[in-house]
Structure formats: structure tokens, C-alpha cells
Scaffold this motif. Structure first.
Motif, mmCIF file in Angstrom:
data_model
loop_
_atom_site.group_PDB
_atom_site.id
_atom_site.type_symbol
_atom_site.label_atom_id
_atom_site.label_comp_id
_atom_site.label_asym_id
_atom_site.label_seq_id
_atom_site.Cartn_x
_atom_site.Cartn_y
_atom_site.Cartn_z
ATOM 1 N N PRO A 5 30.776 -18.286 69.560
ATOM 2 C CA PRO A 5 31.956 -17.514 69.172
ATOM 3 C C PRO A 5 31.610 -16.188 68.495
ATOM 4 O O PRO A 5 32.464 -15.320 68.365
ATOM 5 C CB PRO A 5 32.720 -18.443 68.222
ATOM 6 C CG PRO A 5 31.783 -19.525 67.863
ATOM 7 C CD PRO A 5 30.708 -19.581 68.891
ATOM 8 N N GLN A 6 30.362 -16.033 68.089
ATOM 9 C CA GLN A 6 29.911 -14.768 67.499
ATOM 10 C C GLN A 6 29.134 -13.918 68.512
ATOM 11 O O GLN A 6 28.599 -12.876 68.162
ATOM 12 C CB GLN A 6 29.034 -15.044 66.270
ATOM 13 C CG GLN A 6 29.756 -15.812 65.181
ATOM 14 C CD GLN A 6 31.018 -15.116 64.705
ATOM 15 O OE1 GLN A 6 31.007 -13.951 64.369
ATOM 16 N NE2 GLN A 6 32.121 -15.840 64.710
ATOM 17 N N GLY A 7 29.080 -14.374 69.749
ATOM 18 C CA GLY A 7 28.293 -13.688 70.769
ATOM 19 C C GLY A 7 29.039 -12.580 71.476
ATOM 20 O O GLY A 7 30.265 -12.467 71.413
ATOM 21 N N VAL A 8 28.259 -11.759 72.176
ATOM 22 C CA VAL A 8 28.771 -10.699 73.042
ATOM 23 C C VAL A 8 28.213 -10.976 74.431
ATOM 24 O O VAL A 8 27.015 -11.245 74.578
ATOM 25 C CB VAL A 8 28.334 -9.296 72.544
ATOM 26 C CG1 VAL A 8 28.704 -8.219 73.541
ATOM 27 C CG2 VAL A 8 28.957 -9.001 71.184
ATOM 28 N N TYR A 9 29.080 -10.897 75.438
ATOM 29 C CA TYR A 9 28.697 -11.286 76.796
ATOM 30 C C TYR A 9 29.123 -10.236 77.811
ATOM 31 O O TYR A 9 30.097 -9.510 77.598
ATOM 32 C CB TYR A 9 29.358 -12.624 77.168
ATOM 33 C CG TYR A 9 28.906 -13.742 76.286
ATOM 34 C CD1 TYR A 9 27.798 -14.514 76.622
ATOM 35 C CD2 TYR A 9 29.549 -14.014 75.080
ATOM 36 C CE1 TYR A 9 27.357 -15.533 75.792
ATOM 37 C CE2 TYR A 9 29.115 -15.029 74.246
ATOM 38 C CZ TYR A 9 28.024 -15.784 74.601
ATOM 39 O OH TYR A 9 27.572 -16.790 73.783
ATOM 40 N N ILE A 10 28.395 -10.198 78.906
ATOM 41 C CA ILE A 10 28.793 -9.417 80.076
ATOM 42 C C ILE A 10 29.214 -10.424 81.126
ATOM 43 O O ILE A 10 28.534 -11.428 81.341
ATOM 44 C CB ILE A 10 27.655 -8.511 80.575
ATOM 45 C CG1 ILE A 10 27.402 -7.399 79.551
ATOM 46 C CG2 ILE A 10 28.001 -7.925 81.944
ATOM 47 C CD1 ILE A 10 26.293 -6.447 79.903
ATOM 48 N N TYR A 33 31.092 -1.611 70.611
ATOM 49 C CA TYR A 33 31.214 -0.165 70.392
ATOM 50 C C TYR A 33 29.832 0.496 70.396
ATOM 51 O O TYR A 33 29.635 1.547 71.002
ATOM 52 C CB TYR A 33 31.941 0.126 69.072
ATOM 53 C CG TYR A 33 33.453 0.093 69.177
ATOM 54 C CD1 TYR A 33 34.154 1.106 69.827
ATOM 55 C CD2 TYR A 33 34.196 -0.944 68.611
ATOM 56 C CE1 TYR A 33 35.531 1.093 69.916
ATOM 57 C CE2 TYR A 33 35.577 -0.961 68.695
ATOM 58 C CZ TYR A 33 36.243 0.055 69.350
ATOM 59 O OH TYR A 33 37.606 0.034 69.441
ATOM 60 N N ARG A 34 28.858 -0.142 69.738
ATOM 61 C CA ARG A 34 27.504 0.425 69.689
ATOM 62 C C ARG A 34 26.836 0.400 71.065
ATOM 63 O O ARG A 34 26.215 1.383 71.476
ATOM 64 C CB ARG A 34 26.638 -0.340 68.681
ATOM 65 C CG ARG A 34 26.940 -0.006 67.233
ATOM 66 C CD ARG A 34 25.881 -0.553 66.286
ATOM 67 N NE ARG A 34 25.662 -1.982 66.386
ATOM 68 C CZ ARG A 34 26.304 -2.909 65.692
ATOM 69 N NH1 ARG A 34 27.258 -2.557 64.842
ATOM 70 N NH2 ARG A 34 26.024 -4.196 65.843
ATOM 71 N N ALA A 35 26.968 -0.710 71.782
ATOM 72 C CA ALA A 35 26.304 -0.844 73.083
ATOM 73 C C ALA A 35 26.783 0.210 74.068
ATOM 74 O O ALA A 35 25.997 0.728 74.871
ATOM 75 C CB ALA A 35 26.538 -2.243 73.658
ATOM 76 N N GLN A 144 21.221 -6.206 74.377
ATOM 77 C CA GLN A 144 22.404 -5.954 73.556
ATOM 78 C C GLN A 144 23.468 -7.044 73.669
ATOM 79 O O GLN A 144 24.496 -6.965 73.009
ATOM 80 C CB GLN A 144 23.006 -4.601 73.941
ATOM 81 C CG GLN A 144 22.015 -3.463 73.701
ATOM 82 C CD GLN A 144 22.574 -2.148 74.164
ATOM 83 O OE1 GLN A 144 23.584 -1.692 73.632
ATOM 84 N NE2 GLN A 144 21.948 -1.535 75.143
ATOM 85 N N VAL A 145 23.221 -8.038 74.545
ATOM 86 C CA VAL A 145 24.205 -9.106 74.736
ATOM 87 C C VAL A 145 23.543 -10.471 74.614
ATOM 88 O O VAL A 145 22.323 -10.591 74.665
ATOM 89 C CB VAL A 145 24.929 -8.979 76.102
ATOM 90 C CG1 VAL A 145 25.690 -7.662 76.194
ATOM 91 C CG2 VAL A 145 23.969 -9.117 77.264
#
Length: 191
Positions: A5-10, A33-35, A144-145
Motif C-alpha cells: 500500500p506504500q508502493g508505486v507501480y507502473i 511527482y519526482r519520477a 523508481q517503482v
């Protein structure tokens, strides 16, 4: 794949590849935003599984708009609507509105049903066209993900149409994959 739940995914959607995180993940939003090199004054969309999830995030200017989306969703239409406080300010960049979309991608909607709505944007450095090559996407964003989802399903390659439902008649802010001209014309006749 287990979703953090704290992850960032493509992930693949029905339109283009998306970069996203569960709605309540403030650090994940900052990472997106940073990526992308995205200006924090530019809002991001929220993906929902269905109208029931949308109801928790927005106030409908008229029930007619909700009924119309029942016929357009799932699909390549992002609807800009008045946001409820459940949509964090950092997602909507301080605006009183949010863009919602219910993607026509069954596996993604199943994920959204399980995890709740996600903040999302297209995969690309800010100012460039959405990326369509999965190999290049992985190479550029891998560090970054936290993972890649649904890469076995290739998106259409065309962005969603963005329709502002906070004005009367509704206004197309960006023409994309879904034609809404008859819908907009019908709403113009109702005013």
C-alpha cells in the motif's frame, strides 16, 4: 504480485501505461511527482473500479452526470468533478476538483476493487508523450517503482478524453480515445 500500500507501480491500462499508487499513499504521490519531474501544482487523476467508489470521492453536480457516466464507464473518459475531502490536496494540487476514471481493463479494476482507488498519471517524463515501449519504460523507471503490473496486456496507446463536469454545459479539456461529442451536445440541450 502482492501490492504494497506504500508502493508505486507502473501498470497497463486500457489507454496508456500508468504510474500510480493507492490513494492514501502521500509519499507515493510525492515519488510519482519526482519520477516524472511533474510540477506539484499539476493535479493527477484517480482511478476507480466503479461508480460506487466514485461516490466516495466526489460530489455530483447533478444526478444526470452520474447516470451518463454509467453509460461511458468503464472507458477512456476522465471526468473532472468536485472533490470530497477524501481526495488528498496533494493529489488535486490544491484544486477543489479531481479527475476520475474507471478504466476498461478488467484486471486493473479487480485490483482497484481489492485495494481501493489509485492516484495515477501516464508514464512519461513531464512534457513528453506517454511512453508505449514496455522495455524502455522498465529501463527508464525501474529504480523508481516497486513493480510492474499487467504488462501482458498492451494498452491502446491513446490517452483518455478529459471532460469537465463542473461547468454547464460540460467542456472537453482534452480529446482522447473516447468520443463524447453527443454526450456534451445532449447536456447543452438540457441547460
Amino acid at each position: 504480485m502482492e501490492i504494497d500500500p506504500q508502493g508505486v507501480y507502473i501498470f497497463a491500462t486500457d489507454t496508456v501505461y500508468g504510474l500510480g499508487t493507492p490513494l492514501g499513499n502521500a509519499e507515493g504521490v510525492a515519488r510519482i511527482y519526482r519520477a516524472k519531474g511533474r510540477d506539484a501544482r499539476k493535479p493527477m487523476a484517480v482511478l476507480v473500479a466503479d461508480l460506487a467508489q466514485a461516490d466516495t470521492l466526489v460530489d455530483w453536480p447533478t444526478p444526470l452526470y452520474r447516470d451518463a457516466l454509467r453509460n461511458c464507464w468503464p472507458g477512456a473518459l476522465t471526468a473532472v468533478l468536485p472533490a470530497r475531502p477524501a481526495v488528498p490536496l496533494n493529489v488535486r494540487a490544491g484544486f477543489a476538483t479531481v479527475g476520475l476514471r474507471c478504466p476498461a481493463h478488467e484486471a486493473l479494476r479487480q485490483l482497484l476493487r481489492r485495494t481501493g482507488p489509485w492516484v495515477a498519471t501516464s508514464v512519461n517524463p513531464t512534457g513528453e508523450a506517454p511512453m508505449s515501449d514496455p522495455v524502455l519504460i522498465k529501463r527508464m523507471f525501474n529504480d523508481q517503482v516497486d513493480g510492474f503490473l499487467f504488462f501482458d496486456q498492451e494498452p491502446l496507446g491513446q490517452v483518455s478524453t478529459v471532460l469537465d463536469l463542473t461547468v454547464a454545459p460540460p467542456q472537453v479539456l482534452r480529446q482522447g480515445a473516447q468520443d463524447v461529442s453527443r454526450l456534451v451536445a445532449a447536456f447543452a440541450l438540457d441547460d
